[in-house]
Design a protein around this motif. Structure first.
Motif, short mmCIF file in Angstrom:
data_model
loop_
_atom_site.label_atom_id
_atom_site.label_comp_id
_atom_site.label_asym_id
_atom_site.label_seq_id
_atom_site.Cartn_x
_atom_site.Cartn_y
_atom_site.Cartn_z
N ALA A 77 2.24 -9.15 -6.81
CA ALA A 77 1.14 -8.42 -6.86
C ALA A 77 1.68 -7.08 -7.01
CB ALA A 77 0.31 -8.51 -5.64
N PRO A 78 0.96 -6.01 -7.56
CA PRO A 78 1.39 -4.79 -7.67
C PRO A 78 1.84 -4.01 -6.34
CG PRO A 78 -0.55 -5.02 -9.02
CD PRO A 78 -0.31 -6.31 -8.04
N MET A 79 1.19 -4.38 -5.28
CA MET A 79 1.68 -3.75 -4.25
C MET A 79 3.02 -4.12 -3.64
SD MET A 79 0.00 -4.44 -0.23
CE MET A 79 -0.11 -6.08 -0.57
N PHE A 80 3.36 -5.36 -3.84
CA PHE A 80 4.77 -5.85 -3.77
C PHE A 80 5.83 -5.24 -4.45
CE2 PHE A 80 1.80 -9.18 -1.77
CZ PHE A 80 2.21 -8.95 -0.35
N LEU A 81 5.31 -5.16 -5.81
CA LEU A 81 6.16 -4.61 -6.78
C LEU A 81 6.65 -3.16 -6.31
CD1 LEU A 81 4.55 -5.57 -9.86
CD2 LEU A 81 6.73 -6.70 -9.13
N LEU A 82 5.65 -2.47 -5.84
CA LEU A 82 5.91 -0.87 -5.36
C LEU A 82 6.85 -0.89 -4.17
CD1 LEU A 82 2.50 0.37 -6.32
CD2 LEU A 82 4.84 0.98 -7.44
N ILE A 83 6.45 -1.81 -3.06
CA ILE A 83 7.27 -1.79 -1.89
C ILE A 83 8.80 -2.25 -2.39
CG2 ILE A 83 7.52 -3.16 0.17
CD1 ILE A 83 4.43 -3.63 0.37
N GLY A 84 8.92 -3.31 -3.42
CA GLY A 84 10.31 -3.70 -3.69
C GLY A 84 10.97 -2.49 -4.46
N PHE A 303 7.62 -4.78 6.54
CA PHE A 303 7.73 -5.42 7.91
C PHE A 303 6.30 -5.67 8.41
CE2 PHE A 303 12.28 -4.58 8.05
CZ PHE A 303 12.68 -5.63 7.25
N ARG A 304 5.44 -4.66 8.20
CA ARG A 304 4.06 -4.78 8.67
C ARG A 304 3.18 -5.66 7.84
NH1 ARG A 304 1.43 -0.50 8.29
NH2 ARG A 304 -0.18 -0.94 9.90
N ASN A 305 3.56 -5.92 6.70
CA ASN A 305 2.82 -6.66 5.73
C ASN A 305 2.66 -8.05 6.10
OD1 ASN A 305 2.45 -8.47 3.03
ND2 ASN A 305 1.56 -6.42 2.85
N GLN A 306 1.53 -8.79 6.18
CA GLN A 306 1.35 -10.12 6.35
C GLN A 306 2.22 -11.01 5.81
OE1 GLN A 306 -2.53 -11.56 7.49
NE2 GLN A 306 -3.46 -9.13 7.29
N GLU A 307 2.33 -10.83 4.43
CA GLU A 307 2.59 -11.63 3.58
C GLU A 307 4.43 -11.58 3.68
OE1 GLU A 307 1.24 -14.11 1.76
OE2 GLU A 307 -0.61 -13.08 2.54
N ILE A 308 4.77 -10.55 3.92
CA ILE A 308 6.43 -10.42 3.74
C ILE A 308 6.67 -11.13 5.27
CG2 ILE A 308 7.94 -8.77 4.35
CD1 ILE A 308 6.89 -6.93 2.06
#
Length: 334
Positions: A77-84, A303-308
């Motif tokens: 998802a866009p959010m995870f792409l930016l976190i990556g 590490f605060r993200n539920q999916e991660i």
């Protein structure tokens, strides 16, 4: 008797002459043998050791985030792409700090200095730009909640990634392409071989991005408070519950922005007012907190993200804890 007179005409004792002759012979021999100069001892700056240690911690921590996102197809998802993107930028920054330490004491040359400073500038620029992109994404996900999950959002995310990495790489290439102070030390900034003008551009750019992030987070706070109030009305929550949820969301945003400012603002302001004539201890003392931001970023954004968290639990123990599986996202999870 005559032989003694011929040998000892100076009137000095024979023992003294023998000692003098021995000294002359040793001096003649030593003059023919090249002198071996002792190698200078390698003195390591303790601040450089601390920066290298910080770089090692940054690299290890962000490498975990990069591997989790890369090996999980569900995290696209866009959010995870930016976190990556943020984790990759911080990973490169950590590697740059380690390489800088190695090159500074084992492989000293102008080329290595330029390449190292270019990598560090590009990676830290990409890190700050990724933080701004994450802030923009969070604002859009709340402001356009109904249309956020669409193909247009994914395209917009890729455009942001290309722009931020392109800009960061260009900033990193400036010292390598000649915009440095190796030929004119009077133009050096607090970070050699960056010029004073180069450091000023980076500092002003940071202040601009910080002001933009501050404005976006103020808008996010307003949206979070409005959403929490609406949810409280729909589910007939008590006013106390609404207050607690809103306060938690605002506190989270304050911690995120406050941490970012506390880490980067000292070095940014110092780079604007100081130059190479200032004591280097001030540069180290303001630069070190900036590196800590790359240590804190994975904790705040990944590490605060539920999916991660679920993906990390699957990798470590092969299961998902029940508290993660049943937890619902609240308005405070910003």
């Amino acid at each position: 008797m005559n032989e003694d007179l011929k040998v000892n005409l100076s009137g000095l004792p024979r023992d003294y002459l023998d000692a003098a002759a021995a000294e002359n012979i040793s001096a003649a021999v030593s003059s023919r043998v090249p002198a071996v100069k002792p190698e200078p001892e390698l003195v390591v700056n303790p601040w450089d050791i601390v920066l290298c240690t910080s770089g090692t911690l940054i690299s290890c921590e962000n490498a975990i985030v990069v591997l989790i996102i890369f090996h999980n197809p569900s995290l696209r998802a866009p959010m995870f792409l930016l976190i990556g993107s943020l984790a990759l930028a911080d990973l490169l920054a950590g590697i740059g700090l380690i390489i800088n330490f190695v090159f500074a004491y084992l492989l000293q040359s102008e080329a290595t200095k330029l390449v190292t400073i270019g990598l560090i500038v590009a990676s830290f620029s990409a890190s700050v730009c990724s933080l701004l992109a994450i802030t923009v994404d969070r604002y859009l996900s709340l402001y356009y909640a109904l249309t956020y999950h669409s193909e247009r959002t994914v395209t917009f995310t890729y455009v942001m990634l290309v722009m931020l990495w392109g800009t960061s790489i260009c900033l990193g290439l400036l010292p390598v392409l000649g915009w440095n102070c190796l030929r004119d030390e009077s133009t050096c900034s607090v970070v050699r071989p960056l010029t004073k003008n180069n450091a000023a551009i980076l500092s002003v750019s940071f202040l601009f991005m910080f002001a933009l992030m501050l404005q976006l987070y103020i808008q996010i706070c307003k949206i979070v408070m409005r959403h929490a109030h609406q949810i409280a009305l729909q589910h007939h929550f008590l006013a106390t519950s609404h207050y607690v949820t809103t306060r938690k969301g605002v506190s989270t945003l304050a911690i995120i922005l406050g941490t970012f400012a506390a880490c980067w603002m000292p070095f940014t302001l110092y780079s604007l007012i100081a130059d190479y004539t200032y004591p280097s201890i001030y540069t180290y003392a303001t630069l070190l907190p900036a590196t800590y931001n790359s240590i804190i970023n994975p904790v705040i954004y990944a590490f605060r993200n539920q999916e991660i968290q679920k993906a990390l639990c699957l990798i470590c123990c092969g299961c998902i804890p029940s508290n993660l599986a049943q937890r619902a996202r609240s308005p405070s999870d910003v």
